[in-house]
Write a protein that holds these residues in place. Structure first.
Motif, PDB file in Angstrom:
ATOM      1  N   LEU A  72      41.716  43.291  42.089  1.00  0.00           N
ATOM      2  CA  LEU A  72      42.404  43.689  40.770  1.00  0.00           C
ATOM      3  C   LEU A  72      43.218  42.711  40.381  1.00  0.00           C
ATOM      4  CD1 LEU A  72      42.287  46.117  39.193  1.00  0.00           C
ATOM      5  CD2 LEU A  72      43.799  47.384  40.643  1.00  0.00           C
ATOM      6  N   ASP A  73      44.058  42.101  41.275  1.00  0.00           N
ATOM      7  CA  ASP A  73      45.423  41.370  40.891  1.00  0.00           C
ATOM      8  C   ASP A  73      45.319  39.958  40.641  1.00  0.00           C
ATOM      9  OD1 ASP A  73      46.819  43.773  41.014  1.00  0.00           O
ATOM     10  OD2 ASP A  73      47.738  43.233  43.108  1.00  0.00           O
ATOM     11  N   CYS A  74      44.264  39.355  41.306  1.00  0.00           N
ATOM     12  CA  CYS A  74      44.269  37.773  41.198  1.00  0.00           C
ATOM     13  C   CYS A  74      42.890  36.964  41.128  1.00  0.00           C
ATOM     14  CB  CYS A  74      44.726  37.215  42.469  1.00  0.00           C
ATOM     15  SG  CYS A  74      43.730  37.454  43.886  1.00  0.00           S
ATOM     16  N   SER A  75      41.893  38.128  41.232  1.00  0.00           N
ATOM     17  CA  SER A  75      40.544  37.400  40.967  1.00  0.00           C
ATOM     18  C   SER A  75      40.208  36.643  39.595  1.00  0.00           C
ATOM     19  CB  SER A  75      39.457  38.027  41.339  1.00  0.00           C
ATOM     20  OG  SER A  75      39.271  38.577  42.659  1.00  0.00           O
ATOM     21  N   GLY A  76      39.846  35.333  39.653  1.00  0.00           N
ATOM     22  CA  GLY A  76      39.854  35.002  38.264  1.00  0.00           C
ATOM     23  C   GLY A  76      41.056  34.131  37.562  1.00  0.00           C
ATOM     24  N   LEU A  77      42.048  34.206  38.374  1.00  0.00           N
ATOM     25  CA  LEU A  77      43.222  33.330  37.967  1.00  0.00           C
ATOM     26  C   LEU A  77      43.006  31.982  38.172  1.00  0.00           C
ATOM     27  CD1 LEU A  77      44.558  36.172  37.752  1.00  0.00           C
ATOM     28  CD2 LEU A  77      46.644  35.379  38.662  1.00  0.00           C
ATOM     29  N   PRO A  78      43.874  31.203  37.602  1.00  0.00           N
ATOM     30  CA  PRO A  78      43.959  29.556  37.888  1.00  0.00           C
ATOM     31  C   PRO A  78      44.573  29.306  39.343  1.00  0.00           C
ATOM     32  CG  PRO A  78      45.669  30.189  36.115  1.00  0.00           C
ATOM     33  CD  PRO A  78      44.804  31.543  36.460  1.00  0.00           C
ATOM     34  N   GLU A  79      44.205  28.337  39.867  1.00  0.00           N
ATOM     35  CA  GLU A  79      44.641  28.000  41.223  1.00  0.00           C
ATOM     36  C   GLU A  79      46.151  27.654  41.154  1.00  0.00           C
ATOM     37  OE1 GLU A  79      42.472  25.235  43.657  1.00  0.00           O
ATOM     38  OE2 GLU A  79      40.495  26.224  43.107  1.00  0.00           O
ATOM     39  N   LEU A  80      46.756  28.026  42.205  1.00  0.00           N
ATOM     40  CA  LEU A  80      48.015  28.018  42.334  1.00  0.00           C
ATOM     41  C   LEU A  80      48.514  27.118  43.607  1.00  0.00           C
ATOM     42  CD1 LEU A  80      49.207  31.314  40.765  1.00  0.00           C
ATOM     43  CD2 LEU A  80      49.397  29.222  39.488  1.00  0.00           C
ATOM     44  N   GLU A  81      49.695  27.139  43.787  1.00  0.00           N
ATOM     45  CA  GLU A  81      50.063  26.277  45.048  1.00  0.00           C
ATOM     46  C   GLU A  81      50.442  27.379  46.135  1.00  0.00           C
ATOM     47  OE1 GLU A  81      51.285  22.652  45.490  1.00  0.00           O
ATOM     48  OE2 GLU A  81      49.633  23.154  44.026  1.00  0.00           O
ATOM     49  N   HIS A  82      50.176  28.815  45.768  1.00  0.00           N
ATOM     50  CA  HIS A  82      50.551  29.836  46.822  1.00  0.00           C
ATOM     51  C   HIS A  82      49.841  31.269  46.747  1.00  0.00           C
ATOM     52  CE1 HIS A  82      52.656  30.977  42.923  1.00  0.00           C
ATOM     53  NE2 HIS A  82      52.924  29.817  42.993  1.00  0.00           N
ATOM     54  N   GLU A  83      49.958  31.769  47.681  1.00  0.00           N
ATOM     55  CA  GLU A  83      49.226  33.117  47.441  1.00  0.00           C
ATOM     56  C   GLU A  83      50.184  34.183  46.571  1.00  0.00           C
ATOM     57  OE1 GLU A  83      50.084  31.872  50.466  1.00  0.00           O
ATOM     58  OE2 GLU A  83      48.095  31.233  51.363  1.00  0.00           O
ATOM     59  N   ILE A  84      49.447  34.932  45.884  1.00  0.00           N
ATOM     60  CA  ILE A  84      50.229  35.846  44.962  1.00  0.00           C
ATOM     61  C   ILE A  84      50.265  37.361  45.224  1.00  0.00           C
ATOM     62  CG2 ILE A  84      50.294  34.178  43.296  1.00  0.00           C
ATOM     63  CD1 ILE A  84      48.474  36.245  41.540  1.00  0.00           C
ATOM     64  N   CYS A  85      49.349  37.712  46.222  1.00  0.00           N
ATOM     65  CA  CYS A  85      48.844  39.254  46.305  1.00  0.00           C
ATOM     66  C   CYS A  85      49.906  40.094  47.105  1.00  0.00           C
ATOM     67  CB  CYS A  85      47.676  39.498  46.690  1.00  0.00           C
ATOM     68  SG  CYS A  85      46.520  38.743  45.584  1.00  0.00           S
ATOM     69  N   ALA A  86      51.278  40.062  46.784  1.00  0.00           N
ATOM     70  CA  ALA A  86      52.098  40.723  47.423  1.00  0.00           C
ATOM     71  C   ALA A  86      52.133  42.268  47.476  1.00  0.00           C
ATOM     72  CB  ALA A  86      53.799  40.318  47.057  1.00  0.00           C
ATOM     73  N   TYR A  87      51.673  42.675  46.270  1.00  0.00           N
ATOM     74  CA  TYR A  87      51.516  43.917  46.259  1.00  0.00           C
ATOM     75  C   TYR A  87      50.298  44.536  47.179  1.00  0.00           C
ATOM     76  CZ  TYR A  87      50.997  48.795  43.655  1.00  0.00           C
ATOM     77  OH  TYR A  87      51.185  49.886  43.469  1.00  0.00           O
ATOM     78  N   ASP A  88      49.278  43.635  47.070  1.00  0.00           N
ATOM     79  CA  ASP A  88      47.973  44.126  48.132  1.00  0.00           C
ATOM     80  C   ASP A  88      48.468  44.041  49.681  1.00  0.00           C
ATOM     81  OD1 ASP A  88      46.348  44.677  46.373  1.00  0.00           O
ATOM     82  OD2 ASP A  88      45.342  42.667  46.128  1.00  0.00           O
ATOM     83  N   GLU A  91      49.138  37.601  53.306  1.00  0.00           N
ATOM     84  CA  GLU A  91      48.011  36.959  52.709  1.00  0.00           C
ATOM     85  C   GLU A  91      47.950  35.571  53.214  1.00  0.00           C
ATOM     86  OE1 GLU A  91      47.864  36.647  48.425  1.00  0.00           O
ATOM     87  OE2 GLU A  91      45.762  37.281  48.474  1.00  0.00           O
ATOM     88  N   ILE A  92      46.784  35.307  53.549  1.00  0.00           N
ATOM     89  CA  ILE A  92      46.497  33.858  54.368  1.00  0.00           C
ATOM     90  C   ILE A  92      45.714  32.943  53.313  1.00  0.00           C
ATOM     91  CG2 ILE A  92      47.155  34.366  56.715  1.00  0.00           C
ATOM     92  CD1 ILE A  92      44.426  35.075  57.402  1.00  0.00           C
ATOM     93  N   ASP A  93      44.736  33.716  52.711  1.00  0.00           N
ATOM     94  CA  ASP A  93      43.913  32.991  51.708  1.00  0.00           C
ATOM     95  C   ASP A  93      43.970  33.849  50.350  1.00  0.00           C
ATOM     96  OD1 ASP A  93      42.765  31.055  53.321  1.00  0.00           O
ATOM     97  OD2 ASP A  93      41.676  32.507  54.371  1.00  0.00           O
ATOM     98  N   CYS A  94      43.690  33.179  49.368  1.00  0.00           N
ATOM     99  CA  CYS A  94      43.972  33.918  48.006  1.00  0.00           C
ATOM    100  C   CYS A  94      43.155  33.319  47.000  1.00  0.00           C
ATOM    101  CB  CYS A  94      45.379  33.889  47.277  1.00  0.00           C
ATOM    102  SG  CYS A  94      45.730  35.023  45.971  1.00  0.00           S
ATOM    103  N   TRP A  95      42.471  34.118  45.957  1.00  0.00           N
ATOM    104  CA  TRP A  95      41.819  33.399  44.898  1.00  0.00           C
ATOM    105  C   TRP A  95      42.763  32.148  44.459  1.00  0.00           C
ATOM    106  CZ3 TRP A  95      37.055  34.282  42.460  1.00  0.00           C
ATOM    107  CH2 TRP A  95      37.022  33.530  41.465  1.00  0.00           C
ATOM    108  N   CYS A  96      43.851  32.559  44.176  1.00  0.00           N
ATOM    109  CA  CYS A  96      44.789  31.438  43.646  1.00  0.00           C
ATOM    110  C   CYS A  96      45.067  30.106  44.623  1.00  0.00           C
ATOM    111  CB  CYS A  96      46.112  32.079  43.340  1.00  0.00           C
ATOM    112  SG  CYS A  96      45.875  33.306  42.180  1.00  0.00           S
ATOM    113  N   THR A  97      44.577  30.122  45.974  1.00  0.00           N
ATOM    114  CA  THR A  97      44.962  29.009  46.552  1.00  0.00           C
ATOM    115  C   THR A  97      43.523  28.411  46.904  1.00  0.00           C
ATOM    116  OG1 THR A  97      44.810  30.368  48.826  1.00  0.00           O
ATOM    117  CG2 THR A  97      46.908  29.858  47.691  1.00  0.00           C
ATOM    118  N   GLY A  98      42.663  28.977  45.920  1.00  0.00           N
ATOM    119  CA  GLY A  98      41.005  28.251  45.975  1.00  0.00           C
ATOM    120  C   GLY A  98      39.969  28.936  46.812  1.00  0.00           C
ATOM    121  N   ASP A  99      40.372  29.811  47.231  1.00  0.00           N
ATOM    122  CA  ASP A  99      39.344  30.712  47.963  1.00  0.00           C
ATOM    123  C   ASP A  99      38.730  31.802  46.876  1.00  0.00           C
ATOM    124  OD1 ASP A  99      39.310  30.413  51.149  1.00  0.00           O
ATOM    125  OD2 ASP A  99      41.415  30.057  50.373  1.00  0.00           O
ATOM    126  N   ARG A 100      37.559  32.440  47.355  1.00  0.00           N
ATOM    127  CA  ARG A 100      36.767  33.074  46.517  1.00  0.00           C
ATOM    128  C   ARG A 100      36.999  34.722  46.965  1.00  0.00           C
ATOM    129  NH1 ARG A 100      36.652  29.990  42.023  1.00  0.00           N
ATOM    130  NH2 ARG A 100      38.648  29.815  43.030  1.00  0.00           N
TER     131      ARG A 100
END
Ligand SMILES: [Zn+2]
Length: 173
Positions: free
Chosen positions: A117-133, A153-162
Motif C-alpha cells: 500500500l505504502d511504497c509500491s511504484g514509488l521512484p527509487e530512493l536511497e533508503h527504505e521508507i516503510c516505517a509504518y509497515d 525493513e531490509i529491502d524496499c520497492w524504494c531501494t530497487g527491490d520489487r
C-alpha cells in the motif's frame, strides 16, 4: 496530556454502510498516499526525519495490535495465523504477504509484502521508507507471541527491490 480526544478505538472507523451508502468502503490509493505522505511531511518538518519515522512506526504498531485484537485473537497456531493474516491483507488490498523464514523458537522472521500500500511504484530512493509497515508487523507479531519485537525493513520497492522485505526479531526482554 490532560485530555485525549483520539485514543484509538474502532468507533472511529464508524459505520461505513450507513455513512457511505453510495461511495462505499473503498477509496483511491492516490488519496491514501496523499494523506500518508502529507502527514509524514508535516511530522518531519516539526520533529525531524528520525522522530517522524519513529512516530510512523509507533502508529503502525498500534494498528497491528488493534487489528490483531479485532481479527486474530482467537488464533493459536502460527500457520493458521499466517494464512488468516495473508487473506485479510489481500482482502483489504494492503499487500501480498509471504513468510520467507520463520524461526518460532528464536523469534526470528523474514516477511515480504509485495504490491504494498505504502511504497509500491514509488521512484527509487536511497533508503527504505516503510516505517509504518515495520511497526504494523511488530504489533501483529507481538500480539501473537506475547514477546516484544523489533522489525526492520531490509529491502524496499524504494531501494530497487520489487517487494518490501522485513526482518523481525524478538527482543527477549
Ligand atoms: Zn517498502
Amino acid at each position: 496530556m490532560s485530555e485525549r480526544r483520539f485514543a484509538f478505538n474502532w468507533e472511529l472507523i464508524g459505520d461505513i454502510d450507513v455513512g457511505r451508502p453510495n461511495l462505499g468502503p473503498t477509496t483511491r490509493l492516490e488519496i491514501y498516499r496523499l494523506m500518508q505522505f502529507t502527514l509524514r511531511d508535516v511530522l518531519e518538518q516539526h520533529y525531524g526525519t528520525e522522530q517522524a519515522n519513529r512516530l510512523f512506526y509507533e502508529a503502525g504498531r498500534l494498528a497491528g495490535v488493534e487489528l490483531y485484537g479485532r481479527l486474530f485473537s482467537h488464533v493459536t497456531e502460527f500457520n493458521d495465523f499466517v494464512s488468516k493474516l495473508q487473506s485479510a491483507l489481500k482482502d483489504f488490498g494492503v499487500a501480498v504477504l509471504r513468510v520467507e523464514q520463520a524461526d518460532l523458537a528464536n523469534g526470528v522472521f523474514v516477511l515480504t509484502m509485495s504490491e504494498d500500500l505504502d511504497c509500491s511504484g514509488l521512484p527509487e530512493l536511497e533508503h527504505e521508507i516503510c516505517a509504518y509497515d515495520e511497526g504494523f508487523l511488530a504489533g501483529l507479531l507481538e500480539s501473537f507471541t506475547g514477546a516484544p519485537f523489533t522489525v526492520k525493513e531490509i529491502d524496499c520497492w524504494c531501494t530497487g527491490d520489487r517487494t518490501c522485505r522485513f526482518r523481525a526479531e524478538s527482543r527477549h526482554e
